[in-house]
Each structure stands twice: as structure tokens, then as C-alpha cells.
Motif scaffolding. Sequence first.
Motif, mmCIF file in Angstrom:
data_model
loop_
_atom_site.group_PDB
_atom_site.id
_atom_site.type_symbol
_atom_site.label_atom_id
_atom_site.label_comp_id
_atom_site.label_asym_id
_atom_site.label_seq_id
_atom_site.Cartn_x
_atom_site.Cartn_y
_atom_site.Cartn_z
ATOM 1 N N ASP A 94 -8.155 5.228 0.714
ATOM 2 C CA ASP A 94 -7.229 5.138 1.840
ATOM 3 C C ASP A 94 -7.929 4.644 3.098
ATOM 4 O OD1 ASP A 94 -5.227 6.067 0.198
ATOM 5 O OD2 ASP A 94 -5.328 8.133 0.952
ATOM 6 N N PHE A 139 0.827 -1.205 0.000
ATOM 7 C CA PHE A 139 0.000 0.000 0.000
ATOM 8 C C PHE A 139 0.863 1.258 0.000
ATOM 9 C CE2 PHE A 139 -2.581 3.272 2.132
ATOM 10 C CZ PHE A 139 -3.621 3.326 1.231
ATOM 11 N N VAL A 140 1.933 1.251 0.786
ATOM 12 C CA VAL A 140 2.798 2.428 0.880
ATOM 13 C C VAL A 140 3.619 2.616 -0.392
ATOM 14 C CG1 VAL A 140 4.807 3.365 2.086
ATOM 15 C CG2 VAL A 140 2.890 2.465 3.384
ATOM 16 N N ASP A 199 -9.988 9.312 -3.487
ATOM 17 C CA ASP A 199 -8.735 8.915 -2.832
ATOM 18 C C ASP A 199 -8.895 8.726 -1.334
ATOM 19 O OD1 ASP A 199 -7.347 8.807 -5.177
ATOM 20 O OD2 ASP A 199 -6.376 10.765 -4.934
ATOM 21 N N LEU A 224 -2.082 0.366 -7.098
ATOM 22 C CA LEU A 224 -3.268 -0.235 -6.468
ATOM 23 C C LEU A 224 -4.512 0.613 -6.732
ATOM 24 C CD1 LEU A 224 -1.921 -1.376 -2.984
ATOM 25 C CD2 LEU A 224 -2.769 -2.837 -4.805
ATOM 26 N N ARG A 225 -4.330 1.912 -6.661
ATOM 27 C CA ARG A 225 -5.453 2.823 -6.901
ATOM 28 C C ARG A 225 -5.970 2.687 -8.330
ATOM 29 N NH1 ARG A 225 -9.597 4.959 -6.861
ATOM 30 N NH2 ARG A 225 -10.054 7.138 -6.646
ATOM 31 N N ARG A 278 0.942 2.525 -3.967
ATOM 32 C CA ARG A 278 -0.411 3.045 -3.788
ATOM 33 C C ARG A 278 -1.041 3.460 -5.107
ATOM 34 N NH1 ARG A 278 -3.031 7.561 -3.592
ATOM 35 N NH2 ARG A 278 -4.829 7.800 -2.259
ATOM 36 N N HIS A 288 -8.588 0.826 2.994
ATOM 37 C CA HIS A 288 -7.388 0.037 3.253
ATOM 38 C C HIS A 288 -6.954 0.142 4.711
ATOM 39 C CE1 HIS A 288 -6.074 -1.849 -0.455
ATOM 40 N NE2 HIS A 288 -6.684 -0.852 -1.068
ATOM 41 N N TYR A 289 -7.019 1.331 5.279
ATOM 42 C CA TYR A 289 -6.643 1.518 6.673
ATOM 43 C C TYR A 289 -7.568 0.717 7.591
ATOM 44 C CZ TYR A 289 -5.374 3.811 11.024
ATOM 45 O OH TYR A 289 -4.957 4.060 12.295
#
Length: 83
Positions: free
Chosen positions: A51, A28-29, A47, A35-36, A32, A54-55
Motif C-alpha cells: 500500500d 488500486f481501490v 500488505d 493487483l496484490r 487491490r 502505491h501511495y
Amino acid sequence: MDSDFLCRFLLWSLAFNDAVLLAWFLAFVSARGALRRLHGRWFALPDATFDAIHYAGMAAYKIGILLFNLAPLVALCLARNGG
């Protein structure tokens, strides 16, 4: 099934699940944007929502690890050693 086998099983399960969580976080980091774009083909998400999903998913996964791997492992080890 003896308690030694169960302790080893829970320990390996904990390690595997933590590795999955770490891989998810690193993906993810570091990727990103990719993945987006991938998820953007299927879902029209802003966005901030992407986020947040996922968080929240990582948080729920971590809570599951704590409840289903770490807590039983600690309880079993304490019970085994006369805790």
C-alpha cells in the motif's frame, strides 16, 4: 511554436496525466486484491508495504503532474494574458 499551441498541448497533457492517475487510483481501490496477487508472484511484500509503495508512487506522479504540466500551463497563460 506559438504560445497557443503550447497552452493546448500542456492542457491536453494535464488531462491525459490526470486520467492516468485516476485510472491507477480506481484500479488500486477496486482491484487491490488482484493487483496484490499479481505483484505477489514477483515480490514478497507485506500488505502495508504494498500500500505504501502505491501511495508514494501516486503522490510522486501527482507532484510530477503539478510541476511539469500545471505550473508551466499557468505561467504561460499568465504571461500570454499580461497577468
